[in-house]
Design a protein around this motif. Sequence first.
Motif, PDB file in Angstrom:
ATOM      1  N   GLN A 103       0.841  -1.186   0.000  1.00 37.53           N
ATOM      2  CA  GLN A 103       0.000   0.000   0.000  1.00 37.53           C
ATOM      3  C   GLN A 103       0.882   1.243   0.000  1.00 37.53           C
ATOM      4  O   GLN A 103       1.841   1.334   0.759  1.00 37.53           O
ATOM      5  N   TYR A 104       0.563   2.198  -0.843  1.00 39.22           N
ATOM      6  CA  TYR A 104       1.366   3.401  -0.967  1.00 39.22           C
ATOM      7  C   TYR A 104       0.680   4.580  -0.287  1.00 39.22           C
ATOM      8  O   TYR A 104      -0.542   4.714  -0.326  1.00 39.22           O
ATOM      9  N   SER A 105       1.499   5.438   0.332  1.00 35.26           N
ATOM     10  CA  SER A 105       0.973   6.646   0.956  1.00 35.26           C
ATOM     11  C   SER A 105       0.293   7.521  -0.094  1.00 35.26           C
ATOM     12  O   SER A 105       0.737   7.596  -1.241  1.00 35.26           O
ATOM     13  N   GLN A 106      -0.753   8.201   0.339  1.00 37.80           N
ATOM     14  CA  GLN A 106      -1.509   9.035  -0.590  1.00 37.80           C
ATOM     15  C   GLN A 106      -1.209  10.523  -0.433  1.00 37.80           C
ATOM     16  O   GLN A 106      -1.646  11.330  -1.258  1.00 37.80           O
ATOM     17  N   HIS A 107      -0.474  10.900   0.622  1.00 35.32           N
ATOM     18  CA  HIS A 107      -0.166  12.322   0.801  1.00 35.32           C
ATOM     19  C   HIS A 107       0.894  12.761  -0.209  1.00 35.32           C
ATOM     20  O   HIS A 107       1.628  11.949  -0.769  1.00 35.32           O
ATOM     21  N   LYS A 108       0.994  14.051  -0.413  1.00 37.54           N
ATOM     22  CA  LYS A 108       1.964  14.594  -1.356  1.00 37.54           C
ATOM     23  C   LYS A 108       3.391  14.304  -0.884  1.00 37.54           C
ATOM     24  O   LYS A 108       3.673  14.391   0.321  1.00 37.54           O
ATOM     25  N   PRO A 109       4.306  13.968  -1.787  1.00 36.55           N
ATOM     26  CA  PRO A 109       5.711  13.817  -1.401  1.00 36.55           C
ATOM     27  C   PRO A 109       6.223  15.110  -0.770  1.00 36.55           C
ATOM     28  O   PRO A 109       5.958  16.209  -1.278  1.00 36.55           O
ATOM     29  N   ARG A 110       6.944  14.991   0.336  1.00 30.95           N
ATOM     30  CA  ARG A 110       7.428  16.161   1.074  1.00 30.95           C
ATOM     31  C   ARG A 110       8.906  16.378   0.740  1.00 30.95           C
ATOM     32  O   ARG A 110       9.751  15.558   1.098  1.00 30.95           O
ATOM     33  N   ILE A 111       9.201  17.489   0.088  1.00 32.66           N
ATOM     34  CA  ILE A 111      10.557  17.745  -0.405  1.00 32.66           C
ATOM     35  C   ILE A 111      11.126  19.014   0.241  1.00 32.66           C
ATOM     36  O   ILE A 111      10.515  20.082   0.192  1.00 32.66           O
ATOM     37  N   LEU A 112      12.312  18.881   0.826  1.00 32.03           N
ATOM     38  CA  LEU A 112      13.058  20.004   1.393  1.00 32.03           C
ATOM     39  C   LEU A 112      14.110  20.456   0.393  1.00 32.03           C
ATOM     40  O   LEU A 112      14.830  19.629  -0.179  1.00 32.03           O
ATOM     41  N   ARG A 117       8.857  25.347  -8.082  1.00 35.24           N
ATOM     42  CA  ARG A 117       7.724  25.482  -8.999  1.00 35.24           C
ATOM     43  C   ARG A 117       7.429  24.164  -9.705  1.00 35.24           C
ATOM     44  O   ARG A 117       6.269  23.746  -9.848  1.00 35.24           O
ATOM     45  N   LEU A 118       8.479  23.499 -10.165  1.00 35.24           N
ATOM     46  CA  LEU A 118       8.296  22.223 -10.851  1.00 35.24           C
ATOM     47  C   LEU A 118       7.721  21.167  -9.916  1.00 35.24           C
ATOM     48  O   LEU A 118       6.799  20.418 -10.289  1.00 35.24           O
ATOM     49  N   LEU A 119       8.257  21.102  -8.706  1.00 37.60           N
ATOM     50  CA  LEU A 119       7.778  20.112  -7.745  1.00 37.60           C
ATOM     51  C   LEU A 119       6.301  20.320  -7.413  1.00 37.60           C
ATOM     52  O   LEU A 119       5.526  19.356  -7.325  1.00 37.60           O
ATOM     53  N   GLU A 120       5.929  21.578  -7.215  1.00 37.62           N
ATOM     54  CA  GLU A 120       4.527  21.872  -6.907  1.00 37.62           C
ATOM     55  C   GLU A 120       3.630  21.475  -8.074  1.00 37.62           C
ATOM     56  O   GLU A 120       2.540  20.923  -7.878  1.00 37.62           O
ATOM     57  N   ASP A 125      14.372  17.281 -15.810  1.00 33.09           N
ATOM     58  CA  ASP A 125      14.678  15.847 -15.750  1.00 33.09           C
ATOM     59  C   ASP A 125      14.986  15.410 -14.324  1.00 33.09           C
ATOM     60  O   ASP A 125      14.497  14.369 -13.855  1.00 33.09           O
ATOM     61  N   VAL A 126      15.828  16.174 -13.641  1.00 29.84           N
ATOM     62  CA  VAL A 126      16.266  15.811 -12.296  1.00 29.84           C
ATOM     63  C   VAL A 126      15.085  15.825 -11.323  1.00 29.84           C
ATOM     64  O   VAL A 126      14.908  14.906 -10.515  1.00 29.84           O
ATOM     65  N   VAL A 127      14.277  16.879 -11.389  1.00 30.24           N
ATOM     66  CA  VAL A 127      13.127  16.982 -10.493  1.00 30.24           C
ATOM     67  C   VAL A 127      12.136  15.852 -10.756  1.00 30.24           C
ATOM     68  O   VAL A 127      11.599  15.231  -9.825  1.00 30.24           O
ATOM     69  N   GLU A 128      11.905  15.553 -12.017  1.00 34.01           N
ATOM     70  CA  GLU A 128      10.996  14.456 -12.375  1.00 34.01           C
ATOM     71  C   GLU A 128      11.512  13.123 -11.841  1.00 34.01           C
ATOM     72  O   GLU A 128      10.751  12.323 -11.285  1.00 34.01           O
ATOM     73  N   GLU A 129      12.817  12.905 -11.975  1.00 32.27           N
ATOM     74  CA  GLU A 129      13.410  11.658 -11.486  1.00 32.27           C
ATOM     75  C   GLU A 129      13.341  11.582  -9.960  1.00 32.27           C
ATOM     76  O   GLU A 129      13.071  10.515  -9.397  1.00 32.27           O
ATOM     77  N   LEU A 130      13.571  12.698  -9.287  1.00 33.69           N
ATOM     78  CA  LEU A 130      13.467  12.708  -7.824  1.00 33.69           C
ATOM     79  C   LEU A 130      12.057  12.337  -7.378  1.00 33.69           C
ATOM     80  O   LEU A 130      11.880  11.548  -6.436  1.00 33.69           O
ATOM     81  N   MET A 131      11.059  12.883  -8.041  1.00 37.00           N
ATOM     82  CA  MET A 131       9.675  12.556  -7.691  1.00 37.00           C
ATOM     83  C   MET A 131       9.408  11.060  -7.865  1.00 37.00           C
ATOM     84  O   MET A 131       8.788  10.421  -7.010  1.00 37.00           O
ATOM     85  N   LYS A 132       9.886  10.496  -8.960  1.00 36.58           N
ATOM     86  CA  LYS A 132       9.664   9.069  -9.207  1.00 36.58           C
ATOM     87  C   LYS A 132      10.321   8.217  -8.131  1.00 36.58           C
ATOM     88  O   LYS A 132       9.708   7.284  -7.592  1.00 36.58           O
ATOM     89  N   PHE A 133      11.584   8.516  -7.817  1.00 36.46           N
ATOM     90  CA  PHE A 133      12.290   7.743  -6.813  1.00 36.46           C
ATOM     91  C   PHE A 133      11.653   7.905  -5.433  1.00 36.46           C
ATOM     92  O   PHE A 133      11.603   6.950  -4.646  1.00 36.46           O
ATOM     93  N   THR A 134      11.183   9.113  -5.127  1.00 40.09           N
ATOM     94  CA  THR A 134      10.548   9.342  -3.830  1.00 40.09           C
ATOM     95  C   THR A 134       9.266   8.537  -3.701  1.00 40.09           C
ATOM     96  O   THR A 134       9.018   7.889  -2.678  1.00 40.09           O
ATOM     97  N   LEU A 135       8.446   8.554  -4.747  1.00 38.42           N
ATOM     98  CA  LEU A 135       7.205   7.787  -4.720  1.00 38.42           C
ATOM     99  C   LEU A 135       7.474   6.287  -4.614  1.00 38.42           C
ATOM    100  O   LEU A 135       6.739   5.552  -3.957  1.00 38.42           O
ATOM    101  N   LEU A 136       8.542   5.819  -5.262  1.00 35.67           N
ATOM    102  CA  LEU A 136       8.874   4.394  -5.246  1.00 35.67           C
ATOM    103  C   LEU A 136       9.421   3.921  -3.908  1.00 35.67           C
ATOM    104  O   LEU A 136       9.189   2.780  -3.496  1.00 35.67           O
ATOM    105  N   THR A 137      10.155   4.791  -3.218  1.00 40.47           N
ATOM    106  CA  THR A 137      10.920   4.319  -2.059  1.00 40.47           C
ATOM    107  C   THR A 137      10.431   4.801  -0.702  1.00 40.47           C
ATOM    108  O   THR A 137      10.769   4.197   0.315  1.00 40.47           O
ATOM    109  N   ARG A 138       9.637   5.867  -0.632  1.00 40.65           N
ATOM    110  CA  ARG A 138       9.362   6.471   0.670  1.00 40.65           C
ATOM    111  C   ARG A 138       8.656   5.528   1.641  1.00 40.65           C
ATOM    112  O   ARG A 138       8.882   5.591   2.854  1.00 40.65           O
ATOM    113  N   ASP A 139       7.794   4.658   1.139  1.00 43.99           N
ATOM    114  CA  ASP A 139       7.070   3.749   2.033  1.00 43.99           C
ATOM    115  C   ASP A 139       7.905   2.541   2.433  1.00 43.99           C
ATOM    116  O   ASP A 139       7.491   1.772   3.309  1.00 43.99           O
TER     117      ASP A 139
END
Length: 239
Positions: free
Chosen positions: A27-36, A57-60, A197-211
Amino acid sequence: MSDIDLSLPNVDESQFQVPSLDAMKQQYSQHKPRILLLYGSLRDRSYSRLVIEECQRLLEKMGAETRIFNPSGLPLPDDADAEHEKVQELRELAMWSEGQIWCSPERHGAMTGIMKSQIDWIPLSLGGVRPTQGKTLAIMQVCGGSQSFNAVNQMRILGRWMRMLTIPNQSSVAKAFLEFEEDGRMKPSPYYNRIVDVVEELMKFTLLTRDNASYLVDRYSERVESAEQVSQRVNQRSI
């Protein structure tokens, strides 16, 4: 051919794990990825900050929740105690985050002291919790001259040391003073495309690994240590 000897005489089998997909959360978290987001310059027109603002801006737009830490007023490491308000702010944001972006100017062939001070104030362990372990990280730098990768190479080492999952892609913006409009927005360019590219890749990796971050960084060598041994190793006063 004789059978392979599968005995492990030097392994504490009570702490031994065989990696398995069954141990991964389904099961994956449904809240928005939290990025510092951290930047490494205090200049009024700081190009590392402008890159970080473009990343925000891109992350949002990609569905993340973001926080930018302003390093102004952060004391040098060991020049104040950990109760300093800026230190507390940084550490709370590090705990809150699920991923981070670091962007530093290159100065004298290295990241800036401002960037390094922020990282140094984030401890490997805080109240029994590691603020950065298992969290994703993207690294970027801005250059005053031709493109180089000294700062991102250093930050990649630091990301590994902080036990973060540093993504493969990275960004280095050459002659950054030419890449921004007067209003601070970045011009269309291959450099901007790489940041996307970098921001998009970070989002993908965060969604895949955070849980599964705690599972991915779980170590046998630490499971066999006693709590006292861990405390002695992490809190070495002689360093």
